[in-house]
Motif scaffolding. Structure first.
Motif: not given
Ligand code: P6P
Length: 335
Positions: A6-7, A180-181, A189-192
Motif C-alpha cells: 500500500i502507499t 514502518d518502512g 513514483g510512490e513509496f510502497l
C-alpha cells in the motif's frame, strides 16, 4: 499486519483513527517531505552524470565543505516546506540559525528539523546517503518562533525518520506507534509499504565505529569497543565490524540486522569534544526510530531522548541500536 504494497498515504489514512497526528496538516507535511525526497532522489541517482558533484566552495556552520548536492537538497527542502502551509519554522544542519516561514506564506504549528543530505562525503563515490528529519509541534504561544521552541527534548518529537538513497530509495519513519518502512517504486513514483512494523533484534551481530580514532578515545570507550570485538562477550563470539561512514546507511543496516552504531566522544578535534554527530538533526530523530523499533540510544550515560539541547547544533556522543548492546555499552561507559 498490514498488507505490503500500500502507499504511504494509504498507510497514513488507515492509521488516521489511531493517530491524532494523521490530521490533514500532518499528512500534508509528510507528503511535502516525500515530494522533496523524490526530487532529491532523482538528483542523487544522476549525480554522476551532471555537474552537481563536487564542492560549492562554501563552508557550512559545521565547518564542513558544502557539496553541490548538499546545497541542492537543502534548498529544495527549505523552499517546499516553507510553502507547505503547516510549519512555523525549521532548522537545517546546513544553516546556522532557525529558518522562519516568511509572513507572506501560510503557517502552521509544526517545527521541522532536518539534515538534508547526511553522509555527503560519500556522494562522489556512490555510497548510500540520506535525509534525516524530526517533526515537533510548537509549544509556546508567543506570536513569533524563537530558538527556545527548538531546544526541546527528543521525547517531544511527534514524528521522525529518514530517507535512504541507495540501490532503492526508502522512507523509514515513526509517529510513536512503531516503525514502518516504505520503498519508492520509481515506475509509479510512490513509496510502497515494504517493511511493516520494523523491530530491531534485541542483541545484534554488528558493531559500527570508526576505529581509526582509537588513540583519541578514553579507556571506557576502548573497553566498550573491545567488548564487541571479543569472543568473551554475551554472544560468545566477536561482532562483525561494518562502518561505511554514512550514518543513515550504517543505522539502517543495524536496524534490520541488529547491532550497535557508536560515535563516541574523542579528543581528535578540540572544537568537537562530544564527537561529530548533532543531537537535534541526527541523534534525536534516530533515537525515536530505534526506540519505537525496540532498540535504545544513549550518549554513553543517559537516554538521548531525555537530553535537553542547549544549542541548535549541539553535538553528542551516540551509542544506538539493539537494546541489549546499547545497555551493555552504557553499563561499561558508566561503570
Ligand atoms: P567519520 C557523514 O559526514 C557523517 O556526518 C555521518 O553520516 C557519518 O556517520 C559520520 O559523519 C562519519 O564520520 O569521522 O567516521 O568520517
Amino acid at each position: 499486519m498490514e498488507s505490503t504494497g500500500i502507499t504511504v498515504m494509504e498507510h497514513l489514512l488507515i492509521h488516521q483513527k489511531e493517530n491524532p497526528l494523521a490530521t490533514g496538516n500532518f499528512t500534508r507535511l509528510l507528503s511535502e517531505l516525500i515530494f522533496s525526497a523524490k526530487i532529491i532522489s532523482r538528483e542523487v541517482k544522476k549525480a554522476g552524470l551532471v555537474d552537481i558533484l563536487g564542492l560549492t566552495g562554501k563552508v557550512n556552520v559545521q565547518g564542513e565543505e558544502v557539496r553541490k548536492l548538499d546545497d541542492y537538497a537543502n534548498r529544495i527542502l527549505i523552499y517546499r516546506m516553507q510553502h507547505a502551509g503547516v510549519l512555523c519554522a525549521m532548522a537545517s544542519e546546513e544553516n546556522a540559525d532557525i529558518i522562519e516561514v516568511p509572513d507572506n506564506l501560510p503557517k502552521g504549528d509544526y517545527l521541522l528539523i532536518f539534515d538534508p543530505l547526511d553522509g555527503s562525503s560519500n556522494i562522489d563515490v556512490n555510497v548510500n546517503i540520506g535525509t534525516i528529519f524530526s517533526i515537533r509541534k510548537r509549544t509556546s504561544d508567543r506570536a513569533f518562533v524563537t530558538l527556545e521552541d527548538f531546544l526541546q527534548k527528543g521525547t517531544t518529537q511527534v514524528a521522525a525518520g529518514y530517507f535512504l538513497y541507495g540501490p532503492s530509495t526508502m522512507l523509514i519513519y515513526t509517529t510513536g506507534n512503531g516503525v514502518d518502512g516504505f520503498t519508492l517504486d520509481p515506475s509509479v513514483g510512490e513509496f510502497l509499504l515494504s517493511h511493516p512494523s520494523i523491530k530491531i533484534p534485541e542483541v545484534g551481530k554488528v558493531y559500527s565505529v570508526n576505529e581509526s580514532y582509537r588513540a583519541y578515545w578514553d579507556d571506557k570507550v576502548k573497553a566498550v569497543v573491545d567488548y564487541f570485538k571479543s569472543p568473551e562477550n554475551e554472544r560468545g563470539k566477536p561482532y562483525t565490524s561494518r562502518y561505511i561512514g554514512s550514518l543513515v546507511a550504517d543505522f539502517h543496516r543495524n536496524l534490520l540486522y541488529g547491532g550497535i552504531f557508536m560515535y563516541p566522544a574523542d579528543k581528535k578535534d578540540p572544537a568537537k569534544p562530544h564527537g561529530k554527530l548533532r543531537l537535534l538533526c541526527e541523534a534525536a530523530p534516530l533515537a525515536f526510530v530505534v526506540e519505537q523499533a525496540g532498540g535504545a540510544a544513549t550518549d554513553g550515560f543517559q537516554r538521548i531522548m531525555d537530553i535537553k539541547p542547549e544549542a541548535l547544533h549541539q553535538r553528542v556522543p551516540l551509542f544506538i541500536g539493539s537494546k541489549r548492546d546499547v545497555e551493555k555499552a552504557t553499563e561499561i561507559m558508566s561503570g
